[in-house]
Write a protein that holds these residues in place. Structure first.
Motif, mmCIF file in Angstrom:
data_model
loop_
_atom_site.group_PDB
_atom_site.id
_atom_site.type_symbol
_atom_site.label_atom_id
_atom_site.label_comp_id
_atom_site.label_asym_id
_atom_site.label_seq_id
_atom_site.Cartn_x
_atom_site.Cartn_y
_atom_site.Cartn_z
ATOM 1 N N LYS A 1 25.350 73.395 54.801
ATOM 2 C CA LYS A 1 24.608 72.383 53.628
ATOM 3 C C LYS A 1 23.174 72.249 53.014
ATOM 4 O O LYS A 1 22.821 72.037 52.611
ATOM 5 C CB LYS A 1 24.924 71.270 54.141
ATOM 6 C CG LYS A 1 26.610 70.364 53.832
ATOM 7 C CD LYS A 1 26.847 69.181 54.007
ATOM 8 C CE LYS A 1 28.164 68.356 53.496
ATOM 9 N NZ LYS A 1 29.268 69.268 54.092
ATOM 10 N N GLY B 1 23.367 65.864 49.493
ATOM 11 C CA GLY B 1 22.382 64.817 49.781
ATOM 12 C C GLY B 1 21.797 63.954 51.043
ATOM 13 O O GLY B 1 22.551 65.454 52.710
ATOM 14 N N ARG C 1 21.201 62.172 53.248
ATOM 15 C CA ARG C 1 21.514 61.150 54.235
ATOM 16 C C ARG C 1 22.837 61.554 54.626
ATOM 17 O O ARG C 1 22.977 61.904 55.924
ATOM 18 C CB ARG C 1 22.083 59.616 52.821
ATOM 19 C CG ARG C 1 21.921 58.916 54.259
ATOM 20 C CD ARG C 1 22.492 57.513 53.202
ATOM 21 N NE ARG C 1 21.346 57.174 52.353
ATOM 22 C CZ ARG C 1 21.512 55.965 52.278
ATOM 23 N NH1 ARG C 1 22.747 54.904 51.569
ATOM 24 N NH2 ARG C 1 20.705 55.525 51.560
ATOM 25 N N ALA C 2 23.450 62.414 54.533
ATOM 26 C CA ALA C 2 24.504 63.196 54.760
ATOM 27 C C ALA C 2 23.819 63.955 55.349
ATOM 28 O O ALA C 2 24.675 64.103 56.558
ATOM 29 C CB ALA C 2 25.486 64.063 53.900
ATOM 30 N N ARG C 3 23.185 65.101 55.103
ATOM 31 C CA ARG C 3 22.816 65.882 56.426
ATOM 32 C C ARG C 3 22.052 65.649 57.694
ATOM 33 O O ARG C 3 22.637 66.105 58.834
ATOM 34 C CB ARG C 3 21.573 66.834 55.136
ATOM 35 C CG ARG C 3 22.578 66.897 54.641
ATOM 36 C CD ARG C 3 21.396 68.904 54.392
ATOM 37 N NE ARG C 3 20.555 68.116 52.866
ATOM 38 C CZ ARG C 3 19.597 67.927 53.474
ATOM 39 N NH1 ARG C 3 18.363 68.625 53.967
ATOM 40 N NH2 ARG C 3 18.904 67.499 52.551
ATOM 41 N N GLU D 1 22.627 62.857 58.800
ATOM 42 C CA GLU D 1 23.589 62.195 59.496
ATOM 43 C C GLU D 1 24.394 62.480 60.691
ATOM 44 O O GLU D 1 25.108 62.878 61.629
ATOM 45 C CB GLU D 1 24.559 61.409 58.829
ATOM 46 C CG GLU D 1 24.015 59.494 58.331
ATOM 47 C CD GLU D 1 25.471 59.708 57.201
ATOM 48 O OE1 GLU D 1 26.172 59.733 57.254
ATOM 49 O OE2 GLU D 1 24.693 57.787 57.130
ATOM 50 N N LEU D 2 24.278 64.075 59.738
ATOM 51 C CA LEU D 2 25.419 65.349 60.549
ATOM 52 C C LEU D 2 24.204 65.784 61.572
ATOM 53 O O LEU D 2 24.889 65.711 62.624
ATOM 54 C CB LEU D 2 25.046 66.651 60.166
ATOM 55 C CG LEU D 2 27.380 66.766 59.072
ATOM 56 C CD1 LEU D 2 26.786 67.459 57.688
ATOM 57 C CD2 LEU D 2 27.869 66.769 60.186
#
Length: 388
Positions: free
Chosen positions: A18, A87, A89-91, A93-94
């Motif tokens: 990602k 996104g 934000r998704a990265r 959080e990961l």
């Protein structure tokens, strides 16, 4: 050695993908096209960007370096050219989940530095992150928890082949300006033998960013810096022997700062074998660094054994061993500093790799144990006790 869960390992791989995708999308928006150009008998991808010139004048175009056409990751993206926005934000959080699971992350300031340099194109222009900041990414690459005390660093080392630097028709923005965005106290570091080039930068706390390049001559080292055009007109790189082995065919990984910073790092098996070599080049004033070199190599050897990838390590040893007597002697001295158990793991990897390659394992110095290696490379047994 503790292994991370399968879920954690999948999350790390997903973040690498990602973060790389997001970096690619940011650098190459969909209003351009990709094309191939040949440089020094090798095909490279370039991105042709279209920039409105304003008014009624013609649209301006500019070429931006992408990477070698035979890199499968680059070829896949350039040929598909599908804009999949990832996104932030998704990265983020990961990356946060991975940090909570125990994956190492750099101190905040060091993370800011690598992030700003990455955004400016450092790794797109095929520089490789080396040293302990690269080492900390191997927990994710191998799926094991490496010792915390071995991932700390007081500097950031960046390596690049001279041939790549002169063949890329693009240069980074001013690196000093990039670093001053993070910390205004960053200033150039000058070599006593140079008046026009500087080899790196340091801030008020002593954190250093330094540039390295492989030796292209016959000498063990050089006190002169090598100009690196793709890093800017004033940046020179320290010339180091054995570095070409380390940064050959680097891999993609991610530094766990913020939402993850995509980087290029040496393959971990090359890093381990290279550390055995460079530990032998430290003089008495750098005994602590030599010990850290051996400890990092030892931890990686144990990690490869834990995940049953011993042969990867074996092939890396075999390649270095085949480079000649000088390499064999330094490999031998370094390997003798390993603990007996770790030495046995390395020997196992070489035996497995030699068998897969159809070669006799005893040609690579380790089948007779430490005593056999001593006789093979004609060296004196180290007086210091092994640490790993």
């Amino acid at each position: 050695m503790k292994q991370f869960s399968n879920i954690d390992q999948v999350m790390f791989s997903d973040l690498v993908q990602k973060a790389t995708d997001a970096d690619f999308d940011e650098n190459f928006p969909e209003n351009g096209t990709f094309l191939k150009q040949k440089r020094a008998n090798r095909d490279y991808y370039y991105y042709k960007a279209y920039q409105p010139s304003g008014g009624e004048g013609p649209t301006k175009t500019a070429l931006k370096y992408v990477g070698p056409a035979d890199d499968p990751e680059i070829a896949k993206r350039a040929e598909a050219f599908q804009r999949t926005k990832i996104g932030y934000r998704a990265r983020r959080e990961l990356a946060a989940k991975l940090r909570r699971a125990g994956y190492p992350a750099p101190p905040h300031m060091e993370g800011l530095v690598v992030n700003e340099l990455a955004r400016a194109g450092l790794f797109r222009l095929r520089a490789t992150l080396v040293g302990s900041m690269a080492y900390q990414t191997y927990s994710g690459v191998l799926g094991v928890r490496l010792p915390d005390e071995l991932v700390t660093t007081e500097d950031m080392d960046i390596a690049k082949f001279y041939g790549i630097s002169i063949s890329i028709d693009e240069s980074m923005p001013d690196i000093e300006d990039i670093l001053k965005k993070v910390d205004p106290t960053f200033a150039p570091s000058f070599s006593p033998d140079e008046t026009k080039l500087f080899s790196g930068f340091a801030n008020a706390t002593g954190f250093k960013v330094e540039f390295l390049t492989p030796n292209r001559g016959d000498e063990d080292y050089s006190s002169r810096l090598t100009p690196m055009p793709s890093l800017g007109p004033s940046v020179g790189a320290q010339v180091l022997r054995f570095l070409d082995y380390l940064i050959h065919e680097p891999i993609r990984s991610v530094v766990l700062h913020d939402a993850g910073v995509p980087v290029l790092v040496p393959a971990p098996e090359r890093y381990a074998i290279h550390k055995l070599i460079v530990a032998t080049k430290r003089n008495v004033f750098f005994a602590d660094k030599a010990k850290k070199d051996i400890n990092q190599a030892g931890a990686l050897i144990q990690a490869f054994d834990a995940v049953k990838r011993n042969s990867d390590l074996g092939f890396a040893w075999m390649e270095a061993w085949e480079r000649g007597a000088r390499w064999r002697r330094r490999l031998g001295v370094g390997a003798l500093r390993l603990s007996d158990d770790t030495f046995a793991m390395l020997s196992k990897g070489v035996a497995e790799a030699a068998k897969l390659d159809g070669e006799p394992a005893d040609e690579y110095g380790l089948t007779g144990g430490k005593d056999g290696l001593l006789a093979r490379v004609s060296i004196a047994r180290p007086t210091a006790a092994p640490t790993q």
